[in-house]
Scaffold this motif. Structure first.
Motif, PDB file in Angstrom:
ATOM      1  N   LEU A 166       0.810  -1.232   0.000  1.00 40.85           N
ATOM      2  CA  LEU A 166       0.000   0.000   0.000  1.00 40.85           C
ATOM      3  C   LEU A 166       0.840   1.278   0.000  1.00 40.85           C
ATOM      4  O   LEU A 166       0.302   2.374  -0.014  1.00 40.85           O
ATOM      5  CB  LEU A 166      -0.887   0.020   1.253  1.00 40.85           C
ATOM      6  N   ARG A 167       2.146   1.093   0.117  1.00 35.17           N
ATOM      7  CA  ARG A 167       3.082   2.226   0.216  1.00 35.17           C
ATOM      8  C   ARG A 167       2.845   3.072   1.463  1.00 35.17           C
ATOM      9  O   ARG A 167       3.066   4.285   1.461  1.00 35.17           O
ATOM     10  CB  ARG A 167       3.031   3.089  -1.038  1.00 35.17           C
ATOM     11  N   LYS A 180      -4.527   5.312  -7.662  1.00 40.74           N
ATOM     12  CA  LYS A 180      -4.419   3.859  -7.482  1.00 40.74           C
ATOM     13  C   LYS A 180      -4.958   3.417  -6.122  1.00 40.74           C
ATOM     14  O   LYS A 180      -5.465   2.316  -5.973  1.00 40.74           O
ATOM     15  CB  LYS A 180      -2.951   3.509  -7.617  1.00 40.74           C
ATOM     16  N   ARG A 181      -4.830   4.325  -5.134  1.00 43.91           N
ATOM     17  CA  ARG A 181      -5.233   3.941  -3.775  1.00 43.91           C
ATOM     18  C   ARG A 181      -6.693   3.519  -3.679  1.00 43.91           C
ATOM     19  O   ARG A 181      -7.057   2.739  -2.813  1.00 43.91           O
ATOM     20  CB  ARG A 181      -4.975   5.085  -2.796  1.00 43.91           C
ATOM     21  N   LYS A 182      -7.517   4.031  -4.548  1.00 45.20           N
ATOM     22  CA  LYS A 182      -8.920   3.641  -4.458  1.00 45.20           C
ATOM     23  C   LYS A 182      -9.106   2.173  -4.877  1.00 45.20           C
ATOM     24  O   LYS A 182     -10.065   1.541  -4.483  1.00 45.20           O
ATOM     25  CB  LYS A 182      -9.796   4.588  -5.270  1.00 45.20           C
ATOM     26  N   ALA A 210     -13.830   0.261   3.478  1.00 44.61           N
ATOM     27  CA  ALA A 210     -12.863  -0.295   2.522  1.00 44.61           C
ATOM     28  C   ALA A 210     -13.493  -0.531   1.148  1.00 44.61           C
ATOM     29  O   ALA A 210     -12.850  -0.315   0.119  1.00 44.61           O
ATOM     30  CB  ALA A 210     -12.271  -1.592   3.069  1.00 44.61           C
ATOM     31  N   ILE A 211     -14.750  -0.970   1.120  1.00 44.34           N
ATOM     32  CA  ILE A 211     -15.359  -1.275  -0.188  1.00 44.34           C
ATOM     33  C   ILE A 211     -16.002  -0.052  -0.833  1.00 44.34           C
ATOM     34  O   ILE A 211     -16.400  -0.112  -1.996  1.00 44.34           O
ATOM     35  CB  ILE A 211     -16.388  -2.444  -0.112  1.00 44.34           C
ATOM     36  N   ALA A 212     -16.079   1.060  -0.075  1.00 43.83           N
ATOM     37  CA  ALA A 212     -16.759   2.259  -0.597  1.00 43.83           C
ATOM     38  C   ALA A 212     -16.138   2.759  -1.895  1.00 43.83           C
ATOM     39  O   ALA A 212     -16.839   3.221  -2.795  1.00 43.83           O
ATOM     40  CB  ALA A 212     -16.738   3.370   0.464  1.00 43.83           C
ATOM     41  N   SER A 213     -14.809   2.660  -2.003  1.00 42.73           N
ATOM     42  CA  SER A 213     -14.150   3.200  -3.206  1.00 42.73           C
ATOM     43  C   SER A 213     -14.159   2.191  -4.358  1.00 42.73           C
ATOM     44  O   SER A 213     -13.509   2.401  -5.364  1.00 42.73           O
ATOM     45  CB  SER A 213     -12.719   3.624  -2.874  1.00 42.73           C
ATOM     46  N   ARG A 214     -14.886   1.099  -4.177  1.00 41.45           N
ATOM     47  CA  ARG A 214     -15.007   0.045  -5.198  1.00 41.45           C
ATOM     48  C   ARG A 214     -13.642  -0.499  -5.608  1.00 41.45           C
ATOM     49  O   ARG A 214     -13.258  -0.460  -6.786  1.00 41.45           O
ATOM     50  CB  ARG A 214     -15.798   0.558  -6.402  1.00 41.45           C
ATOM     51  N   PRO A 215     -12.899  -0.973  -4.618  1.00 45.18           N
ATOM     52  CA  PRO A 215     -11.541  -1.455  -4.897  1.00 45.18           C
ATOM     53  C   PRO A 215     -11.541  -2.785  -5.657  1.00 45.18           C
ATOM     54  O   PRO A 215     -12.566  -3.471  -5.719  1.00 45.18           O
ATOM     55  CB  PRO A 215     -10.956  -1.659  -3.492  1.00 45.18           C
ATOM     56  N   LYS A 216     -10.375  -3.114  -6.182  1.00 46.12           N
ATOM     57  CA  LYS A 216     -10.207  -4.427  -6.819  1.00 46.12           C
ATOM     58  C   LYS A 216      -9.517  -5.394  -5.861  1.00 46.12           C
ATOM     59  O   LYS A 216      -9.829  -6.568  -5.819  1.00 46.12           O
ATOM     60  CB  LYS A 216      -9.383  -4.265  -8.095  1.00 46.12           C
ATOM     61  N   LEU A 217      -8.552  -4.849  -5.103  1.00 42.32           N
ATOM     62  CA  LEU A 217      -7.800  -5.677  -4.151  1.00 42.32           C
ATOM     63  C   LEU A 217      -8.046  -5.157  -2.736  1.00 42.32           C
ATOM     64  O   LEU A 217      -7.963  -3.953  -2.499  1.00 42.32           O
ATOM     65  CB  LEU A 217      -6.299  -5.582  -4.471  1.00 42.32           C
ATOM     66  N   VAL A 218      -8.360  -6.059  -1.823  1.00 37.69           N
ATOM     67  CA  VAL A 218      -8.489  -5.661  -0.419  1.00 37.69           C
ATOM     68  C   VAL A 218      -7.490  -6.472   0.407  1.00 37.69           C
ATOM     69  O   VAL A 218      -7.456  -7.702   0.320  1.00 37.69           O
ATOM     70  CB  VAL A 218      -9.922  -5.873   0.123  1.00 37.69           C
ATOM     71  N   ILE A 219      -6.664  -5.750   1.153  1.00 41.35           N
ATOM     72  CA  ILE A 219      -5.733  -6.402   2.067  1.00 41.35           C
ATOM     73  C   ILE A 219      -6.432  -6.503   3.412  1.00 41.35           C
ATOM     74  O   ILE A 219      -6.786  -5.483   4.011  1.00 41.35           O
ATOM     75  CB  ILE A 219      -4.418  -5.596   2.174  1.00 41.35           C
TER      76      ILE A 219
END
Ligand SMILES: Nc1ncnc2c1ncn2[C@@H]1O[C@H](COP(=O)(O)OP(=O)(O)OP(=O)(O)O)[C@@H](O)[C@H]1O
Ligand SMILES: [Mg+2]
Length: 270
Positions: free
Chosen positions: A73-74, A101-103, A179-188
């Motif tokens: 995640l940097r 990218k963070r989203k 965490a899912i609000a930004s419609r991510p592709k990868l969740v750690i």
């Protein structure tokens, strides 16, 4: 020295995440008179995660699991290595591109409470990423917050509450909604159920499994609990002292572990 465990699967399509030769070392001095020691928190690890897959990252306390997530995640800078997300090395991205990218890469923490601002309402907590990443127009934020709350098993009525009014499980549901609000592709997911009562753990794990299907998510699932990992993951990577000592399909790791440390972990679980 090269890490002997490399991910050699043949992907018909490119993986969502590729981690290559990633390292993070710390030099620490315990007190004024002690000499400096080198801690290899993450030591030259490589792995990848296919689209839609859940990779479990297991290992004892201090083995480098959280540091691995933070490097991807940097949140902390890597010493060496590359992290390709959809083919782009995020470790070399400028701040502007990284913000975008963070989203796509989000995190769920173990201690939901510590990461949720106690002074703002739950509605505000979930609305924040919607605003920052401009996921929906301003006029639709409230409806989107309601939708997200419903998705994690809460209701629109909960949005005026503060986190102190919620149970541990409910707080983690808010952490998941954020965490899912930004419609991510990868969740750690960094030990997302370790701080919860056993009775609630299963509910939150099932929620994560349902959301993964519904939203086509990919998970890096960090845990020291092999039972939890066995329940949720497709593949497992075993960390020991900063290195990945074994990696493979869940069945192979559980039934036919090759590494002595993995064998010990499994024996301890039985
Ligand atoms: N900022 C830091 N400075 C010095 N050492 C650190 C720092 N952050 C982590 N470490 C060390 O790096 C190692 C890996 O830590 P990390 O938190 O990644 O482990 P972990 O596998 O997540 O452990 P746990 O299961 O307890 O959460 C540990 O020895 C830790 O003490
Ligand atoms: Mg950790």
């Amino acid at each position: 020295m090269q890490n002997p465990i490399k991910d050699k699967r043949d992907h018909s399509q490119d993986p969502l995440l590729q981690v290559e030769d990633l390292s993070k070392h710390y030099v620490v001095k315990k007190n004024l008179i002690s000499s400096k020691t080198l801690i290899k928190a993450v030591d030259n690890i490589s792995f990848d995660i296919a689209h839609g897959e859940t990779l479990g990252l297991i290992g004892e306390s201090g083995s480098g699991k959280t540091t691995t997530g933070e490097l991807i995640l940097r949140l902390i800078p890597a010493d060496t290595g590359r992290v390709f997300f959809q083919g782009e090395n995020v470790l070399q991205m400028d701040e502007k591109n990284m913000r975008r990218k963070r989203k796509d890469i989000q995190i769920i923490f173990q201690q939901a409470q510590e990461t949720l601002d106690p002074k703002v309402t739950i509605g505000e907590i979930i609305a924040a990423p919607l605003r920052i990443y401009r996921i929906v127009p301003a006029t639709e934020i409230e409806a989107e917050v309601d939708r997200l709350l419903n998705m994690v098993g809460l209701t629109g009525k909960d949005k005026n509450k503060f986190t102190y009014q919620l149970s541990g499980g409910q707080k983690q549901r808010i952490g998941i909604a954020r965490a899912i609000a930004s419609r991510p592709k990868l969740v750690i997911c960094d030990e997302p159920v370790s701080a919860l009562d056993v009775s609630v753990q299963g509910q939150i794990l099932n929620l994560l499994i349902d959301l993964k299907k519904e939203l086509s998510l990919t998970y890096l699932f960090i845990s020291h609990d092999l039972k939890v990992v066995q329940h949720i993951c497709d593949r497992i990577a075993v960390m020991f002292k900063g290195r990945i000592v074994e990696m493979g399909d869940k069945e192979q790791i559980m039934v036919n572990p090759r590494n002595d440390y993995t064998k010990q972990l499994i024996e301890a679980m039985l």
